[in-house]
Design an enzyme around this catalytic site. Structure first.
Site, PDB file in Angstrom:
ATOM      1  N   CYS A   1      48.263  53.958  65.980  1.00 48.71           N
ATOM      2  CA  CYS A   1      48.527  54.959  65.067  1.00 48.71           C
ATOM      3  C   CYS A   1      47.759  54.865  63.626  1.00 48.71           C
ATOM      4  O   CYS A   1      47.598  55.852  63.071  1.00 48.71           O
ATOM      5  CB  CYS A   1      50.046  54.663  64.602  1.00 48.71           C
ATOM      6  SG  CYS A   1      50.194  52.934  64.202  1.00 48.71           S
TER       7      CYS A   1
ATOM      8  N   CYS B   1      28.858  42.965  24.635  1.00 47.03           N
ATOM      9  CA  CYS B   1      28.661  41.930  23.741  1.00 47.03           C
ATOM     10  C   CYS B   1      29.244  41.992  22.543  1.00 47.03           C
ATOM     11  O   CYS B   1      28.988  42.740  21.679  1.00 47.03           O
ATOM     12  CB  CYS B   1      27.216  41.094  23.710  1.00 47.03           C
ATOM     13  SG  CYS B   1      27.083  39.848  22.769  1.00 47.03           S
TER      14      CYS B   1
ATOM     15  N   CYS C   1      26.511  40.819  19.487  1.00 43.37           N
ATOM     16  CA  CYS C   1      25.216  41.671  19.066  1.00 43.37           C
ATOM     17  C   CYS C   1      25.474  43.206  19.361  1.00 43.37           C
ATOM     18  O   CYS C   1      24.757  43.934  18.967  1.00 43.37           O
ATOM     19  CB  CYS C   1      24.066  41.309  19.879  1.00 43.37           C
ATOM     20  SG  CYS C   1      23.897  41.596  21.500  1.00 43.37           S
TER      21      CYS C   1
ATOM     22  N   CYS D   1      24.814  36.916  27.733  1.00 46.58           N
ATOM     23  CA  CYS D   1      24.169  38.230  26.957  1.00 46.58           C
ATOM     24  C   CYS D   1      22.548  37.991  26.963  1.00 46.58           C
ATOM     25  O   CYS D   1      22.094  37.007  26.355  1.00 46.58           O
ATOM     26  CB  CYS D   1      24.525  38.397  25.388  1.00 46.58           C
ATOM     27  SG  CYS D   1      23.868  39.637  24.912  1.00 46.58           S
TER      28      CYS D   1
ATOM     29  N   CYS E   1      21.375  37.915  23.128  1.00 43.47           N
ATOM     30  CA  CYS E   1      21.641  36.707  22.699  1.00 43.47           C
ATOM     31  C   CYS E   1      21.064  35.470  23.208  1.00 43.47           C
ATOM     32  O   CYS E   1      20.948  34.523  22.523  1.00 43.47           O
ATOM     33  CB  CYS E   1      23.121  36.668  22.296  1.00 43.47           C
ATOM     34  SG  CYS E   1      23.998  37.908  21.339  1.00 43.47           S
TER      35      CYS E   1
ATOM     36  N   HIS F   1      54.130  50.808  61.183  1.00 40.79           N
ATOM     37  CA  HIS F   1      53.597  52.430  61.955  1.00 40.79           C
ATOM     38  C   HIS F   1      52.894  53.033  60.671  1.00 40.79           C
ATOM     39  O   HIS F   1      53.107  52.952  59.678  1.00 40.79           O
ATOM     40  CB  HIS F   1      54.864  53.041  62.347  1.00 40.79           C
ATOM     41  CG  HIS F   1      54.540  54.288  63.247  1.00 40.79           C
ATOM     42  ND1 HIS F   1      53.502  54.213  64.241  1.00 40.79           N
ATOM     43  CD2 HIS F   1      54.955  55.575  62.964  1.00 40.79           C
ATOM     44  CE1 HIS F   1      53.577  55.514  64.756  1.00 40.79           C
ATOM     45  NE2 HIS F   1      54.257  56.116  64.000  1.00 40.79           N
TER      46      HIS F   1
END
Length: 371
Positions: free
Chosen positions: A48, A187, A190, A234, A237, A318
């Site tokens: 099914c 970030c 920054c 980052c 950074c 089902h």
């Protein structure tokens, strides 16, 4: 024993015939859509999950049309796609308007190609949908690759028109079902935003009690803060920083397949249980929740099919399908096909009480774009 089985099968087919006749009368000869056929599918032992997905896909018209067009092409070596094309062709070209078809060749091929489905146990309809769409896409890509190689061998060079067309990874499966998500990370030191695109053929969304699919989609793209041990590295950074992360829709697909994550692993029970939460899914869905550079920032969708899970857990229960055909709704329960009222769809939203209680609840929703 064989005589009993034969009598049982005969009685079953008589019942199917009676159901088919009743459906035809209920729709009426004048209202019956031209060139449309409503055929139930025989269950070959807990299939099914497969039958419900196939019925839903058959009533996703763009998908059906592509499958039937594929069937009209020169014959290829048998695979899951050719078996599906034969099944859809068989339904679409029946002399009778209603009835029952055994998808035996398709099921046999499915069990042969993937051991996950090579048994008589209940399987997950979403896993099957995912496998089927990805397999079809892979087969189409392989055929395109073979055709290009054959073209090069025959002509000494590739057809330039073919060479400059759609990217090799794009097939009509992608054209119909593929959307794009953008994973944005900002970030907090920054303010630099980095983004990464991710394609999808269906979206899996978390469910909560007494909510709507719109709410679930909104939660899907909520902003998450990355901090403590989960800080983000980052590049600007050159160190780990706190950041905001969110997922947004960049490109909406022609057909949006939404999978409601109704099965959750419960540590205290050491097993998966069903979240029968009531989640409303409207007949019309307008999506705004997109990224700034979205190719189609607003799109209106119509509900065309729902795969419904009936039961209390992932490995028992089902599956049935409810589909929209022209201006009315039909319920496909393996070999049984019934016409239902649009209001009856509310019965498949889920329950407001216990999470693991038996329920008939929407599991996979298929929305088709109006444009």
């Amino acid at each position: 024993m064989e005589i009993l089985m034969t009598v049982s099968k005969f009685a079953s087919f008589c019942t199917m015939g009676a159901n088919a006749s009743a459906l035809e009368k209920e729709i009426g000869s004048e209202q019956f859509p031209v060139n449309e056929h409503y055929f139930g599918l025989v269950n070959f032992g807990n299939t099914c999950y497969c039958n419900s997905v196939l019925q839903a896909l058959y009533f996703c018209r763009p998908f059906r049309e592509k499958i039937l067009a594929y069937r009209s092409q020169p014959r290829r070596k048998e695979n899951l796609l050719t078996c599906l094309a034969d099944l859809f062709h068989s339904i679409a070209n029946q002399k009778r308007k209603v009835g029952v078809i055994p998808p035996k060749k398709f099921i046999t091929r499915l069990r042969k190609e993937n051991e996950l489905f090579d048994n008589y146990m209940q399987q997950d309809a979403h896993e099957f949908l995912n496998y089927l769409l990805n397999t079809i896409a892979d087969l189409l890509q392989e055929e395109r690759k073979q055709d290009k190689q054959n073209g090069k061998l025959a002509n000494g060079t590739l057809d330039s028109q073919n060479n400059n067309s759609t990217p090799p990874s794009t097939t009509w499966v992608h054209e119909i079902f593929q959307g794009t998500l953008t994973n944005e990370t900002r970030c907090l030191t920054c303010e630099t935003i980095s983004s990464k695109d991710e394609d999808f053929l269906d979206l899996s969304v978390d469910v909560e009690q007494n909510t709507s699919i719109t709410h679930c989609l909104r939660g899907f793209s909520n902003t998450e803060t990355l901090c403590s041990e989960y800080k983000y590295y980052c590049e600007e950074c050159r160190s780990k920083q706190e950041a905001h992360k969110r997922m947004r829709v960049k490109k909406l697909p022609m057909i949006l397949a939404l999978h409601l994550k109704r099965f959750k692993y419960m540590e205290q029970l050491q097993r998966y249980t069903k979240l029968s939460y009531r989640v409303v899914f409207p007949l019309e869905l307008r999506l705004f929740n997109t990224s700034g550079d979205a190719t189609n920032p607003e799109r209106l969708y119509d509900l065309v099919a729902v795969v419904v899970h009936c039961g209390s857990g992932p490995n028992r229960g089902h599956y049935i399908a409810i589909v929209k055909s022209h201006d009315f709704w039909l319920l496909f329960d393996d070999d049984i096909v019934e016409k239902i009222d649009a209001q009856a769809i509310e019965e498949f939203y889920g329950l407001t009480s216990e999470i693991s209680k038996n329920s008939e609840s929407g599991y996979i929703l298929f929305y088709q774009s109006r444009d």
